[in-house]
Design a protein around this motif. Structure first.
Motif, PDB file in Angstrom:
ATOM      1  N   ASN A 179      -3.109  -1.632   2.141  1.00  0.00           N
ATOM      2  CA  ASN A 179      -3.272  -3.010   1.787  1.00  0.00           C
ATOM      3  C   ASN A 179      -4.535  -3.121   0.831  1.00  0.00           C
ATOM      4  O   ASN A 179      -5.082  -2.234   0.459  1.00  0.00           O
ATOM      5  CB  ASN A 179      -3.683  -3.818   3.113  1.00  0.00           C
ATOM      6  N   PRO A 188      -2.252  -5.423  -5.442  1.00  0.00           N
ATOM      7  CA  PRO A 188      -0.858  -4.971  -5.357  1.00  0.00           C
ATOM      8  C   PRO A 188      -0.209  -4.495  -6.200  1.00  0.00           C
ATOM      9  O   PRO A 188      -0.322  -5.130  -7.515  1.00  0.00           O
ATOM     10  CB  PRO A 188      -0.191  -6.422  -4.747  1.00  0.00           C
ATOM     11  N   GLU A 240       0.590  -3.446  -0.201  1.00  0.00           N
ATOM     12  CA  GLU A 240       0.331  -4.782   0.731  1.00  0.00           C
ATOM     13  C   GLU A 240      -0.794  -5.604  -0.089  1.00  0.00           C
ATOM     14  O   GLU A 240      -1.885  -4.913  -0.095  1.00  0.00           O
ATOM     15  CB  GLU A 240       0.037  -4.606   1.963  1.00  0.00           C
ATOM     16  N   LYS A 241      -0.686  -6.872  -0.038  1.00  0.00           N
ATOM     17  CA  LYS A 241      -1.825  -7.804  -0.609  1.00  0.00           C
ATOM     18  C   LYS A 241      -2.822  -7.766   0.447  1.00  0.00           C
ATOM     19  O   LYS A 241      -3.916  -7.513   0.357  1.00  0.00           O
ATOM     20  CB  LYS A 241      -1.288  -9.068  -0.997  1.00  0.00           C
ATOM     21  N   HIS A 242      -2.402  -8.164   1.762  1.00  0.00           N
ATOM     22  CA  HIS A 242      -3.208  -8.068   2.987  1.00  0.00           C
ATOM     23  C   HIS A 242      -2.379  -7.664   4.195  1.00  0.00           C
ATOM     24  O   HIS A 242      -1.192  -7.347   4.199  1.00  0.00           O
ATOM     25  CB  HIS A 242      -3.438  -9.605   3.059  1.00  0.00           C
ATOM     26  N   TRP A 243      -3.230  -6.902   5.203  1.00  0.00           N
ATOM     27  CA  TRP A 243      -2.519  -6.206   6.268  1.00  0.00           C
ATOM     28  C   TRP A 243      -1.639  -7.164   7.123  1.00  0.00           C
ATOM     29  O   TRP A 243      -0.606  -6.831   7.644  1.00  0.00           O
ATOM     30  CB  TRP A 243      -3.318  -5.269   7.045  1.00  0.00           C
ATOM     31  N   ARG A 244      -1.844  -8.411   6.844  1.00  0.00           N
ATOM     32  CA  ARG A 244      -1.070  -9.562   7.786  1.00  0.00           C
ATOM     33  C   ARG A 244       0.034  -9.963   7.198  1.00  0.00           C
ATOM     34  O   ARG A 244       0.904 -10.292   8.006  1.00  0.00           O
ATOM     35  CB  ARG A 244      -2.262 -10.548   8.012  1.00  0.00           C
ATOM     36  N   LEU A 245       0.171  -9.631   5.935  1.00  0.00           N
ATOM     37  CA  LEU A 245       1.281 -10.189   5.263  1.00  0.00           C
ATOM     38  C   LEU A 245       2.443  -9.017   5.075  1.00  0.00           C
ATOM     39  O   LEU A 245       3.664  -9.344   4.701  1.00  0.00           O
ATOM     40  CB  LEU A 245       1.064 -10.658   3.687  1.00  0.00           C
ATOM     41  N   GLY A 246       2.206  -7.715   5.485  1.00  0.00           N
ATOM     42  CA  GLY A 246       3.291  -6.833   5.174  1.00  0.00           C
ATOM     43  C   GLY A 246       3.395  -6.365   3.634  1.00  0.00           C
ATOM     44  O   GLY A 246       3.094  -7.045   2.790  1.00  0.00           O
ATOM     45  N   GLU A 266       5.572  -5.511  -0.047  1.00  0.00           N
ATOM     46  CA  GLU A 266       6.672  -5.977  -0.866  1.00  0.00           C
ATOM     47  C   GLU A 266       7.357  -4.682  -1.646  1.00  0.00           C
ATOM     48  O   GLU A 266       6.530  -3.990  -2.138  1.00  0.00           O
ATOM     49  CB  GLU A 266       6.255  -6.893  -1.712  1.00  0.00           C
ATOM     50  N   LYS A 297       6.311  -3.206   7.489  1.00  0.00           N
ATOM     51  CA  LYS A 297       7.252  -4.044   8.059  1.00  0.00           C
ATOM     52  C   LYS A 297       8.719  -4.088   6.955  1.00  0.00           C
ATOM     53  O   LYS A 297       9.451  -5.187   7.215  1.00  0.00           O
ATOM     54  CB  LYS A 297       6.819  -5.660   8.158  1.00  0.00           C
TER      55      LYS A 297
END
Length: 150
Positions: free
Chosen positions: A24, A59, A78-84, A86, A120
């Motif tokens: 991330n 990213p 990942e941009k942030h670990w919460r976002l998953g 792409e 994810k």
């Protein structure tokens, strides 16, 4: 060229001195295989964290860390670990990794099943991207371990 290994440990593959993993861009390496990278390469982690804090690791980016004869490609999936993750970030970072590997004369890179666990994404879709980026690549071989085995 891409070789898929059903089960294994990227750090135990014979003849491999270069590794990659999805990251991330928020500076967190607290879960999954990232913890092993953080523990094995603390200087790499500190520089990764610094780059994340100042916006130098985004990213799609690749941060290459070299430690003697070993190399680690940190892939901004990942941009942030919460976002998953792409898929576009995966493709961009893998493409950058292959180009950096060629420039640094690195011919084999081991990596885990990126972006499909904590990231994810669907593994079959990620494999399609990996095959598109490196499937016909003659200078750099990717060894992809699909399931971790200690």
């Amino acid at each position: 060229m891409v070789t898929y290994i059903t089960k294994g440990n990227i750090f135990k593959l014979a003849g491999v001195h270069a590794y990659a993993h999805g990251c991330n861009c928020a500076g967190a390496m607290g879960r999954g295989i990232a913890v092993q990278f953080k523990e094995r390469y603390p200087e790499m982690y500190r520089e990764y964290l610094r780059r994340c804090k100042v916006g130098e690791f985004c990213p799609g980016d690749v941060y290459l860390y070299k430690n003697g004869k070993e190399a680690v490609f940190n892939l901004g999936t990942e941009k942030h670990w919460r976002l998953g993750a792409e898929l576009s970030f995966v493709e961009q970072s893998l493409t950058g990794m292959v180009e950096l590997a060629k420039a640094h004369h690195i011919d084999r890179i081991a990596l885990p099943r990126i972006a499909a666990g904590l990231g994810k994404l669907d593994w079959e879709e990620v494999k399609t991207v990996i095959n598109r980026v490196a499937g016909d690549e003659a200078e750099v071989e990717l060894l992809v371990v699909e399931e971790y085995e200690p």
